[in-house]
Design an enzyme around this catalytic site. Structure first.
Site, PDB file in Angstrom:
ATOM      1  CG  HIS A  11      -1.920   1.107   1.252  1.00 43.81           C
ATOM      2  ND1 HIS A  11      -2.167   1.710   2.394  1.00 43.81           N
ATOM      3  CD2 HIS A  11      -2.854   1.444   0.294  1.00 43.81           C
ATOM      4  CE1 HIS A  11      -3.206   2.761   2.065  1.00 43.81           C
ATOM      5  NE2 HIS A  11      -3.614   2.473   0.780  1.00 43.81           N
ATOM      6  CD  GLU A  38      -2.836   2.393  -3.556  1.00 47.33           C
ATOM      7  OE1 GLU A  38      -3.941   2.986  -3.597  1.00 47.33           O
ATOM      8  OE2 GLU A  38      -2.035   2.524  -2.826  1.00 47.33           O
ATOM      9  CG  ASP A  40      -3.028   6.999  -3.498  1.00 46.67           C
ATOM     10  OD1 ASP A  40      -3.815   6.333  -3.486  1.00 46.67           O
ATOM     11  OD2 ASP A  40      -2.260   6.703  -2.771  1.00 46.67           O
ATOM     12  CG  HIS A  53      -3.496   9.383   0.067  1.00 42.07           C
ATOM     13  ND1 HIS A  53      -4.245   9.915   1.053  1.00 42.07           N
ATOM     14  CD2 HIS A  53      -4.342   8.049  -0.198  1.00 42.07           C
ATOM     15  CE1 HIS A  53      -5.301   9.499   1.183  1.00 42.07           C
ATOM     16  NE2 HIS A  53      -5.459   8.245   0.489  1.00 42.07           N
ATOM     17  CD  GLU A 113      -6.939   5.317  -4.791  1.00 41.96           C
ATOM     18  OE1 GLU A 113      -6.386   4.465  -3.788  1.00 41.96           O
ATOM     19  OE2 GLU A 113      -7.838   6.055  -4.475  1.00 41.96           O
TER      20      GLU A 113
HETATM   21  O1  G3P Z   1      -6.531   1.677  -3.449  1.00 43.07           O
HETATM   22  C1  G3P Z   1      -6.782   1.014  -2.004  1.00 43.07           C
HETATM   23  C2  G3P Z   1      -6.756   2.296  -1.112  1.00 43.07           C
HETATM   24  O2  G3P Z   1      -5.400   2.862  -1.312  1.00 43.07           O
HETATM   25  C3  G3P Z   1      -7.677   3.282  -1.216  1.00 43.07           C
HETATM   26  O3  G3P Z   1      -7.681   4.174  -0.041  1.00 43.07           O
HETATM   27  O4  G3P Z   1      -7.323   6.527   0.795  1.00 43.07           O
HETATM   28  O5  G3P Z   1      -5.559   4.553   0.762  1.00 43.07           O
HETATM   29  O6  G3P Z   1      -6.098   5.487  -1.218  1.00 43.07           O
HETATM   30  P1  G3P Z   1      -6.671   5.238  -0.118  1.00 43.07           P
HETATM   31 MG    MG Z   2      -4.773   4.440  -2.532  1.00 42.74          MG
END
Ligand code: G3P
Ligand code: MG
Length: 248
Positions: A11, A38, A40, A53, A113
């Protein structure tokens, strides 16, 4: 395209161990044997896609204010590591371009993402996909996701064959199946700490893989796996890797 999903997705890199969404975080995940991360993506004022993020810079950098008001030049001046630990001082907010280069070098899979700042739902997807299309060849190890249906729709229009994930908040939209169907979502990504077994079973019945965010508790990871969740996002990939069965 046959999506080759791993059981664990780091993450924001491996953000339990390194400042989130930095190249250092991705390298840390790789050193732990993580196959996919993952991250952002959002746009600067001058439409450069960066890995970040929050809508604002304050929490994870020494800058402040809205990302949407900052230029790429501004972003390059700021530092994104010391808030996390002194050892990461000097870490930068990376561009999508340099991040893709690193991921390709490390032979890693990617869940990108699309995290548009308000009002930039279409542009963020367009610019991100444009950069991806120039360099990313391994479409079995690429998953585009978003909470924004507009961003996912844009991704679908630009590259229908690239796998998309519908991200659901803890509170599910009553018409999630309809939306997932319209967007031809390859996976459904859910809040794994808020979900119930019945909800997971609904997605399994719907016939789509389930990915759960953000699972840092080993018992919860095991339970979700028993329920039939296919993969989890975690800040602590090494800890979660210890408890997950490799096949089920
Ligand atoms: O994509 C999974 C997760 O990252 C979604 O929430 O707020 O961590 O981007 P967030
Ligand atoms: Mg995310």
């Amino acid at each position: 395209m046959t999506l080759k999903l791993p059981k664990i997705i780091g993450h924001r890199g491996a953000c339990g161990y390194a400042p989130e969404n930095t190249l250092e975080s991705i390298k840390t995940a790789h050193e732990m044997g993580v196959e996919w991360v993952e991250i952002d993506v959002m746009l600067t004022r001058d439409l450069i896609p960066i890995i970040h993020h929050d809508d604002t810079l304050d929490r994870t950098t020494n800058g402040s204010g809205n990302v949407a008001d900052a230029t790429w030049e501004d972003i390059q001046q700021i530092e994104a590591g010391s808030w996390f630990a002194d050892g990461f001082a000097g870490a930068k907010v990376p561009s999508l371009e340099e991040t893709l280069e690193l991921l390709i070098d490390l032979d890693m899979g990617l869940n990108l993402e699309i995290k548009p700042t308000p009002g930039k739902e279409i542009e963020t997807a367009e610019v991100a996909l444009d950069f991806l299309s120039r360099v990313w060849e391994d479409h079995d190890r690429l998953l585009l996701s978003s909470f924004s249906h507009v961003s996912l729709e844009t991704a679908m229009d630009m590259a229908p064959e690239w796998a998309r994930a519908l991200l659901l908040e803890a509170e599910w939209l009553p018409n999630w199946k309809e939306i997932a169907g319209y967007l031809d979502a390859a996976t459904i990504n859910i809040d794994g700490n808020a979900c119930t077994r019945e909800q997971v079973e609904k997605i399994i019945d719907f016939g789509k893989p389930v990915i759960a965010y953000t699972i840092n508790n080993p018992q919860r990871a095991r339970l979700l796996q028993q329920w039939g969740v296919d993969a989890v996002f975690t800040d602590f990939p090494d800890i979660i890797n210890e408890v997950l069965l490799k096949v089920h």
